[in-house]
Design a protein around this motif. Structure first.
Motif, PDB file in Angstrom:
ATOM      1  N   LEU A   1       0.831  -1.209   0.000  1.00  0.00           N
ATOM      2  CA  LEU A   1       0.000   0.000   0.000  1.00  0.00           C
ATOM      3  C   LEU A   1       0.862   1.253   0.000  1.00  0.00           C
ATOM      4  CD1 LEU A   1      -2.814  -0.911   2.582  1.00  0.00           C
ATOM      5  CD2 LEU A   1      -2.855  -1.136   0.100  1.00  0.00           C
ATOM      6  N   ALA A   2       1.915   1.236   0.819  1.00  0.00           N
ATOM      7  CA  ALA A   2       2.720   2.453   0.985  1.00  0.00           C
ATOM      8  C   ALA A   2       3.458   2.833  -0.294  1.00  0.00           C
ATOM      9  CB  ALA A   2       3.694   2.283   2.142  1.00  0.00           C
ATOM     10  N   LYS A   3       3.755   1.845  -1.128  1.00  0.00           N
ATOM     11  CA  LYS A   3       4.474   2.228  -2.356  1.00  0.00           C
ATOM     12  C   LYS A   3       3.533   2.433  -3.565  1.00  0.00           C
ATOM     13  CE  LYS A   3       6.367  -2.044  -4.371  1.00  0.00           C
ATOM     14  NZ  LYS A   3       5.708  -3.213  -3.869  1.00  0.00           N
ATOM     15  N   SER A   4       2.236   2.336  -3.294  1.00  0.00           N
ATOM     16  CA  SER A   4       1.281   2.540  -4.379  1.00  0.00           C
ATOM     17  C   SER A   4       1.267   4.001  -4.834  1.00  0.00           C
ATOM     18  CB  SER A   4      -0.128   2.147  -3.895  1.00  0.00           C
ATOM     19  OG  SER A   4      -1.078   2.544  -4.848  1.00  0.00           O
ATOM     20  N   THR A   5       1.200   4.197  -6.139  1.00  0.00           N
ATOM     21  CA  THR A   5       1.129   5.572  -6.648  1.00  0.00           C
ATOM     22  C   THR A   5      -0.335   5.975  -6.877  1.00  0.00           C
ATOM     23  OG1 THR A   5       1.420   4.721  -8.875  1.00  0.00           O
ATOM     24  CG2 THR A   5       3.401   5.512  -7.758  1.00  0.00           C
ATOM     25  N   ILE A   6      -1.257   5.025  -6.701  1.00  0.00           N
ATOM     26  CA  ILE A   6      -2.679   5.377  -6.794  1.00  0.00           C
ATOM     27  C   ILE A   6      -3.252   5.351  -5.369  1.00  0.00           C
ATOM     28  CG2 ILE A   6      -3.032   4.547  -9.159  1.00  0.00           C
ATOM     29  CD1 ILE A   6      -4.242   1.982  -7.935  1.00  0.00           C
ATOM     30  N   PRO A   7      -4.350   6.074  -5.134  1.00  0.00           N
ATOM     31  CA  PRO A   7      -4.913   6.084  -3.780  1.00  0.00           C
ATOM     32  C   PRO A   7      -5.345   4.682  -3.337  1.00  0.00           C
ATOM     33  CG  PRO A   7      -5.887   7.821  -5.124  1.00  0.00           C
ATOM     34  CD  PRO A   7      -5.089   6.946  -6.051  1.00  0.00           C
TER      35      PRO A   7
ATOM     36  N   HIS B   1      -8.667   3.264  14.669  1.00  0.00           N
ATOM     37  CA  HIS B   1      -8.316   4.086  13.495  1.00  0.00           C
ATOM     38  C   HIS B   1      -7.031   4.875  13.739  1.00  0.00           C
ATOM     39  CE1 HIS B   1     -11.988   4.022  10.745  1.00  0.00           C
ATOM     40  NE2 HIS B   1     -12.231   3.122  11.679  1.00  0.00           N
ATOM     41  N   ALA B   2      -6.911   5.446  14.939  1.00  0.00           N
ATOM     42  CA  ALA B   2      -5.702   6.227  15.257  1.00  0.00           C
ATOM     43  C   ALA B   2      -4.483   5.307  15.260  1.00  0.00           C
ATOM     44  CB  ALA B   2      -5.869   6.916  16.605  1.00  0.00           C
ATOM     45  N   ALA B   3      -4.666   4.089  15.767  1.00  0.00           N
ATOM     46  CA  ALA B   3      -3.548   3.132  15.782  1.00  0.00           C
ATOM     47  C   ALA B   3      -3.163   2.770  14.349  1.00  0.00           C
ATOM     48  CB  ALA B   3      -3.946   1.880  16.570  1.00  0.00           C
ATOM     49  N   ILE B   4      -4.148   2.545  13.493  1.00  0.00           N
ATOM     50  CA  ILE B   4      -3.853   2.209  12.085  1.00  0.00           C
ATOM     51  C   ILE B   4      -3.074   3.368  11.453  1.00  0.00           C
ATOM     52  CG2 ILE B   4      -4.851   1.787   9.784  1.00  0.00           C
ATOM     53  CD1 ILE B   4      -7.198   0.349  11.193  1.00  0.00           C
ATOM     54  N   ARG B   5      -3.513   4.584  11.734  1.00  0.00           N
ATOM     55  CA  ARG B   5      -2.821   5.728  11.125  1.00  0.00           C
ATOM     56  C   ARG B   5      -1.352   5.771  11.572  1.00  0.00           C
ATOM     57  NH1 ARG B   5      -5.402   8.672   7.874  1.00  0.00           N
ATOM     58  NH2 ARG B   5      -7.319   8.713   9.086  1.00  0.00           N
ATOM     59  N   ASN B   6      -1.115   5.450  12.828  1.00  0.00           N
ATOM     60  CA  ASN B   6       0.269   5.413  13.325  1.00  0.00           C
ATOM     61  C   ASN B   6       1.097   4.351  12.630  1.00  0.00           C
ATOM     62  OD1 ASN B   6       0.568   7.439  15.136  1.00  0.00           O
ATOM     63  ND2 ASN B   6      -0.449   6.311  16.786  1.00  0.00           N
ATOM     64  N   TRP B   7       0.493   3.200  12.380  1.00  0.00           N
ATOM     65  CA  TRP B   7       1.230   2.131  11.689  1.00  0.00           C
ATOM     66  C   TRP B   7       1.543   2.563  10.251  1.00  0.00           C
ATOM     67  CZ3 TRP B   7      -3.201  -1.358  13.726  1.00  0.00           C
ATOM     68  CH2 TRP B   7      -3.005  -1.580  15.089  1.00  0.00           C
ATOM     69  N   LEU B   8       0.594   3.250   9.635  1.00  0.00           N
ATOM     70  CA  LEU B   8       0.840   3.750   8.274  1.00  0.00           C
ATOM     71  C   LEU B   8       1.970   4.784   8.304  1.00  0.00           C
ATOM     72  CD1 LEU B   8      -2.741   4.330   6.753  1.00  0.00           C
ATOM     73  CD2 LEU B   8      -1.439   2.218   6.890  1.00  0.00           C
TER      74      LEU B   8
ATOM     75  N   ALA C   1       4.475   4.848  10.111  1.00  0.00           N
ATOM     76  CA  ALA C   1       5.791   4.214  10.231  1.00  0.00           C
ATOM     77  C   ALA C   1       6.365   3.969   8.830  1.00  0.00           C
ATOM     78  CB  ALA C   1       5.673   2.896  11.001  1.00  0.00           C
ATOM     79  N   ALA C   2       5.489   3.787   7.841  1.00  0.00           N
ATOM     80  CA  ALA C   2       5.959   3.618   6.460  1.00  0.00           C
ATOM     81  C   ALA C   2       6.240   4.977   5.841  1.00  0.00           C
ATOM     82  CB  ALA C   2       4.928   2.859   5.628  1.00  0.00           C
ATOM     83  N   SER C   3       5.335   5.915   6.045  1.00  0.00           N
ATOM     84  CA  SER C   3       5.510   7.273   5.511  1.00  0.00           C
ATOM     85  C   SER C   3       4.457   8.192   6.133  1.00  0.00           C
ATOM     86  CB  SER C   3       5.364   7.245   3.986  1.00  0.00           C
ATOM     87  OG  SER C   3       4.850   8.452   3.501  1.00  0.00           O
ATOM     88  N   GLU C   4       4.910   9.292   6.692  1.00  0.00           N
ATOM     89  CA  GLU C   4       3.999  10.272   7.316  1.00  0.00           C
ATOM     90  C   GLU C   4       3.006  10.793   6.279  1.00  0.00           C
ATOM     91  OE1 GLU C   4       3.681  11.739  10.308  1.00  0.00           O
ATOM     92  OE2 GLU C   4       5.403  10.913  11.393  1.00  0.00           O
ATOM     93  N   GLU C   5       3.535  11.084   5.124  1.00  0.00           N
ATOM     94  CA  GLU C   5       2.712  11.682   4.073  1.00  0.00           C
ATOM     95  C   GLU C   5       1.627  10.686   3.616  1.00  0.00           C
ATOM     96  OE1 GLU C   5       1.411  12.163   0.126  1.00  0.00           O
ATOM     97  OE2 GLU C   5       3.061  10.779   0.482  1.00  0.00           O
ATOM     98  N   PHE C   6       2.024   9.433   3.508  1.00  0.00           N
ATOM     99  CA  PHE C   6       1.082   8.369   3.135  1.00  0.00           C
ATOM    100  C   PHE C   6      -0.028   8.253   4.195  1.00  0.00           C
ATOM    101  CE2 PHE C   6       0.291   3.715   3.814  1.00  0.00           C
ATOM    102  CZ  PHE C   6      -0.540   3.525   2.727  1.00  0.00           C
ATOM    103  N   ALA C   7       0.365   8.303   5.460  1.00  0.00           N
ATOM    104  CA  ALA C   7      -0.602   8.182   6.556  1.00  0.00           C
ATOM    105  C   ALA C   7      -1.581   9.355   6.552  1.00  0.00           C
ATOM    106  CB  ALA C   7       0.131   8.103   7.893  1.00  0.00           C
TER     107      ALA C   7
END
Ligand code: PGA
Length: 257
Positions: free
Chosen positions: A157-163, A189-196, A198-204
Motif C-alpha cells: 500500500l505504501a508504495k502505491s502511486t494510486i490512492p 483508526h488512530a492506531a492504524i494511522r500510526n502504523w501507516l 511508520a511507512a511514511s507520514e505523508e502516506f498516513a
C-alpha cells in the motif's frame, strides 16, 4: 473526519441487487451525488451488475468497486475474475480481504497481499478490510490482530502511486446491528494511522481509513465525527438509496463544519 482528507462513502452490496434492481439503485446513488459534492461515493455491486452500474454512473462522480478480485491476470481459474477484467467492466476500486472472504473462502494473509498487489498493478484502488472477531476483542487482542492484518499489506500500500484505503470492520459488528462505540473505533483508526506513518507520514496523512460494521443513518454522525474516521464501508444500509443517501449527507455536512 479531518479536513485534510475527502470523505469516502462506499456501499458494499454483497450478494444483493445483481440485476435490474442494481441498475435502479446505482441511478439512485447518482442522484445522491448531486447533493454531496465534497464526498467520494463508491458502490460495489455484484459482478453481474458491474458493467451496467458503471454505464449508469458514467459521467457522474459515483465510482464503481468490485467486491473481490483474483490475484492472477488470466488463465484456467474457472469462476474467477481478474483485475484487468474489472477495469474493463468500469471499476475504479476493489474491496480486498473482506472478513466474509477471509472467513468463508479461506483468504489468508498471503492471498489478501497478492490480491492487493494485483489490484494496484492494474490501477484498481484497493479498499483493504481488517478487523477483529468478538473473541479476539474480548481477549484484549484487537490492536494486535488488526496490526498484523495491516502490516501484511503495508509495504504494498505504501508504495502505491494510486490512492488506497483501509476499512476497519470489527467482525462482530458486521450485519449484526451492533456498531463499535465511536471511541473504540477511533482508538483503532488512530492506531492504524500510526502504523501507516511508520511507512511514511505523508502516506498516513492522505490515506483514508473507513469504518464498517452496522454503520447506518442513526449512528453515522457519531462515527464519522471521529478524527481518524474518513468515511465508511456500508453493507446493509447501502442496499437502499434512502439510507445510503442519509449517511452520505451526514458526511457532506461534516465536511462543512
Ligand atoms: P454492514 O456490513 O454495514 O451490513 O454491517 C458492512 C460490511 O460488511 O462491509
Amino acid at each position: 473526519m479531518n479536513a485534510k482528507r475527502r470523505p469516502l462513502i462506499a456501499g458494499n452490496w454483497k450478494m444483493h441487487h445483481g440485476g435490474m434492481s442494481g441498475i435502479e439503485l446505482a441511478a439512485g446513488c447518482v442522484k445522491i451525488s448531486n447533493h454531496t459534492p465534497h464526498v467520494d461515493l463508491v458502490i460495489a455491486p455484484p459482478y453481474t451488475a458491474l458493467a451496467a452500474a458503471a454505464h449508469g454512473c458514467d459521467g457522474s462522480p459515483v465510482a464503481i468497486a468490485a467486491q473481490n478480485i483474483h490475484a492472477k491476470d488470466s488463465g484456467a481459474y474457472t469462476g474467477e475474475i481478474s483485475a484487468s477484467m474489472l477495469v474493463e467492466a468500469g471499476c475504479k476500486w476493489v474491496i480486498v480481504g473482506h472478513s466474509e472472504r477471509r472467513q468463508y473462502y479461506g483468504e489468508n494473509f498471503q492471498i489478501v497481499h497478492d490480491k492487493t498487489c494485483a489490484a494496484i498493478d492494474s490501477g484498481l484502488r484497493p479498499i483493504v478490510c481488517v478487523g477483529e472477531t468478538l473473541e479476539e476483542r474480548e481477549a484484549g487482542k484487537t490492536l494486535e490482530i488488526v496490526k498484523r492484518e495491516v502490516v501484511a499489506v503495508l509495504p504494498v500500500l505504501a508504495k502505491s502511486t494510486i490512492p488506497v484505503a483501509i476499512a476497519y470492520e470489527p467482525v462482530w459488528a458486521i450485519g449484526t446491528g451492533k456498531n463499535a462505540q465511536p471511541s473504540d473505533a477511533e482508538e483503532v483508526h488512530a492506531a492504524i494511522r500510526n502504523w501507516l506513518a511508520a511507512a511514511s507520514e505523508e502516506f498516513a496523512e492522505r490515506t483514508r481509513i473507513l469504518y464498517g460494521g452496522s454503520l447506518k443513518p442513526e449512528n453515522a454522525e457519531s462515527l464519522l465525527s471521529c478524527a481518524n474516521v474518513d468515511g465508511g464501508l456500508i453493507g446493509g444500509a447501502s442496499l437502499d438509496a434512502k439510507s445510503f443517501g442519509a449517511i452520505a449527507t451526514v458526511a457532506e455536512r461534516l465536511t462543512a463544519s
